[in-house]
Design a protein around this motif. Structure first.
Motif, mmCIF file in Angstrom:
data_model
loop_
_atom_site.group_PDB
_atom_site.id
_atom_site.type_symbol
_atom_site.label_atom_id
_atom_site.label_comp_id
_atom_site.label_asym_id
_atom_site.label_seq_id
_atom_site.Cartn_x
_atom_site.Cartn_y
_atom_site.Cartn_z
ATOM 1 N N ILE A 127 9.463 -13.824 -20.134
ATOM 2 C CA ILE A 127 10.261 -14.689 -19.274
ATOM 3 C C ILE A 127 10.400 -14.012 -17.916
ATOM 4 C CG2 ILE A 127 12.552 -15.721 -18.900
ATOM 5 C CD1 ILE A 127 12.868 -15.823 -21.959
ATOM 6 N N VAL A 128 10.205 -14.781 -16.852
ATOM 7 C CA VAL A 128 10.409 -14.266 -15.497
ATOM 8 C C VAL A 128 11.289 -15.243 -14.720
ATOM 9 C CG1 VAL A 128 9.347 -13.610 -13.302
ATOM 10 C CG2 VAL A 128 8.199 -13.046 -15.450
ATOM 11 N N HIS A 129 12.354 -14.738 -14.137
ATOM 12 C CA HIS A 129 13.212 -15.520 -13.254
ATOM 13 C C HIS A 129 13.024 -15.033 -11.819
ATOM 14 C CE1 HIS A 129 15.244 -17.584 -16.503
ATOM 15 N NE2 HIS A 129 15.495 -16.433 -17.105
ATOM 16 N N VAL A 130 13.512 -15.830 -10.873
ATOM 17 C CA VAL A 130 13.390 -15.467 -9.460
ATOM 18 C C VAL A 130 14.778 -15.176 -8.901
ATOM 19 C CG1 VAL A 130 12.619 -16.179 -7.168
ATOM 20 C CG2 VAL A 130 11.300 -16.845 -9.192
ATOM 21 N N SER A 131 15.071 -13.901 -8.709
ATOM 22 C CA SER A 131 16.318 -13.492 -8.069
ATOM 23 C C SER A 131 16.062 -13.445 -6.561
ATOM 24 C CB SER A 131 16.795 -12.150 -8.627
ATOM 25 O OG SER A 131 18.050 -11.801 -8.082
#
Length: 226
Positions: A127-131
């Motif tokens: 899983i990759v989120h964008v901070s």
């Protein structure tokens, strides 16, 4: 990685679209999700499309479960959803704060819950989120935005602790400025000189979900540019 399923949420935006294309080029079966149906239609026909607003927890779960049933359980989730607000601590409104939390934090949690459940059952996933840089370093004049991205950064680290024992990796990229048509409309030439292209950040995301990044989990990877 042929046949591995990647869900890219926010794929109607510049970064989401670039990420969907990068993962498709890497051999993933990509399903693009966005509430903007028109924007999704600009993606190639080889990429699947689902229309929905992932800031709604029920919609997020329904979307992920439907994709898992019809295409296959997700091996990868990339969440590029984001909202931006220019206000300081004295001008931020309750409405702005709620919007930042709902979009920048809430959607990440609901999507992670839904996709993470499928990944836990399989014992693997990424899983990759964008901070964002203001979510890592305090920045004046971006109160609601910075607080929501800081909460997202902390959520990524919590998800890492809770999902890593099941074989699921959770990371984030943290841009400062992204060179998008929308940003070009209000940023100066000097500011744009330091902006990073969506394609460059998409390559970093593609690395983070690849086998080459297997040792990396719980990381907030700066993509600040020059």
């Amino acid at each position: 990685m042929s046949g591995s399923v990647a869900i890219v949420v926010g794929a109607g935006g510049a970064l989401g679209s670039a990420t969907a294309l990068a993962l498709a080029a890497d051999g993933f079966t990509v399903v693009a999700v966005d509430r903007n149906e028109r924007a999704l239609k600009e993606l190639p026909d080889t990429i699947g499309r689902e229309v929905g607003d992932a800031t709604d927890p029920d919609v997020a779960k329904t979307l992920i479960d439907r994709i898992a049933a019809e295409v296959g359980p997700p091996d990868v989730l990339v969440n590029t959803l984001g909202a931006f607000d220019l206000s300081d601590a004295f001008t931020t409104t309750p409405e702005a704060l709620r919007l930042m939390i709902d979009v920048n934090l809430g959607a990440a949690l609901w999507l992670s819950q839904a996709a993470g459940a499928h990944m836990q059952r399989r014992g693997s996933g990424a899983i990759v989120h964008v901070s964002a840089r203001p979510g890592v370093e305090p920045t004046a004049g971006l109160t609601a935005y910075g607080v929501s991205k800081a909460a997202l950064t902390h959520l990524v680290r919590i998800l890492d602790l809770e999902l890593r024992p099941s074989g699921v990796r959770v990371n984030a990229v943290a841009p400062q400025l992204i060179d998008t048509p929308k940003n070009r409309g209000f940023l100066s030439e000097e500011q744009l000189a330091h902006a990073v292209s969506p394609e460059a950040i998409a390559k970093v995301i593609a690395f983070l979900v690849s086998d080459a990044a297997a040792p990396i989990s719980g990381a907030i990877l700066p993509t600040y540019g020059g």
